[in-house]
Scaffold this motif. Sequence first.
Motif, short mmCIF file in Angstrom:
data_model
loop_
_atom_site.label_atom_id
_atom_site.label_comp_id
_atom_site.label_asym_id
_atom_site.label_seq_id
_atom_site.Cartn_x
_atom_site.Cartn_y
_atom_site.Cartn_z
N GLU A 269 0.82 -1.21 0.00
CA GLU A 269 0.00 0.00 0.00
C GLU A 269 0.86 1.26 0.00
N VAL A 270 1.92 1.25 0.79
CA VAL A 270 2.82 2.42 0.82
C VAL A 270 3.50 2.59 -0.54
N GLN A 271 3.91 1.49 -1.15
CA GLN A 271 4.53 1.56 -2.48
C GLN A 271 3.54 2.11 -3.51
N ARG B 235 5.05 9.86 -7.21
CA ARG B 235 6.32 9.87 -7.95
C ARG B 235 6.30 10.73 -9.22
N PRO B 236 5.27 10.68 -10.07
CA PRO B 236 5.30 11.52 -11.29
C PRO B 236 5.44 13.01 -10.99
N THR C 10 12.28 7.10 -2.43
CA THR C 10 12.49 5.67 -2.18
C THR C 10 12.00 5.34 -0.79
N LEU C 11 11.29 4.22 -0.66
CA LEU C 11 10.87 3.72 0.64
C LEU C 11 12.08 3.08 1.31
N ILE C 12 12.40 3.52 2.52
CA ILE C 12 13.51 2.95 3.27
C ILE C 12 13.00 1.88 4.23
N LYS D 142 -1.06 8.27 3.73
CA LYS D 142 -2.18 8.07 4.67
C LYS D 142 -3.48 7.75 3.95
N LYS D 143 -3.60 8.18 2.70
CA LYS D 143 -4.78 7.83 1.91
C LYS D 143 -4.81 6.33 1.63
N PHE D 144 -3.65 5.75 1.37
CA PHE D 144 -3.54 4.32 1.08
C PHE D 144 -3.43 3.48 2.34
#
Length: 79
Positions: A9-11, A18-19, A29-31, A66-68
């Motif tokens: 979900e975060v991805q 990202r766009p 990038t997600l750490i 937070k939406k996802f």
Amino acid sequence: MTTEELTIEVQKALEEIRPFLNSDGGDITLISIEDGKHVKVRLEGACTSCSVNQMTLRAGVETTIKKFAPQIETVVNIM
């Protein structure tokens, strides 16, 4: 939600934002996701030196995540 589902979900959220970052020469990038509620990301490219990157992080990235995944409490940029 499992850790794997939360990561997905975060991805998805990062793919949505990202766009907009790419259009300004940046990226993200997600750490990590800690305790199922704290997200660490790395703003990259032009976003690292942008004077409004904290506003982007709060108003754009955190809101989208937070939406996802509403259970996320904080999003921080790790430089």
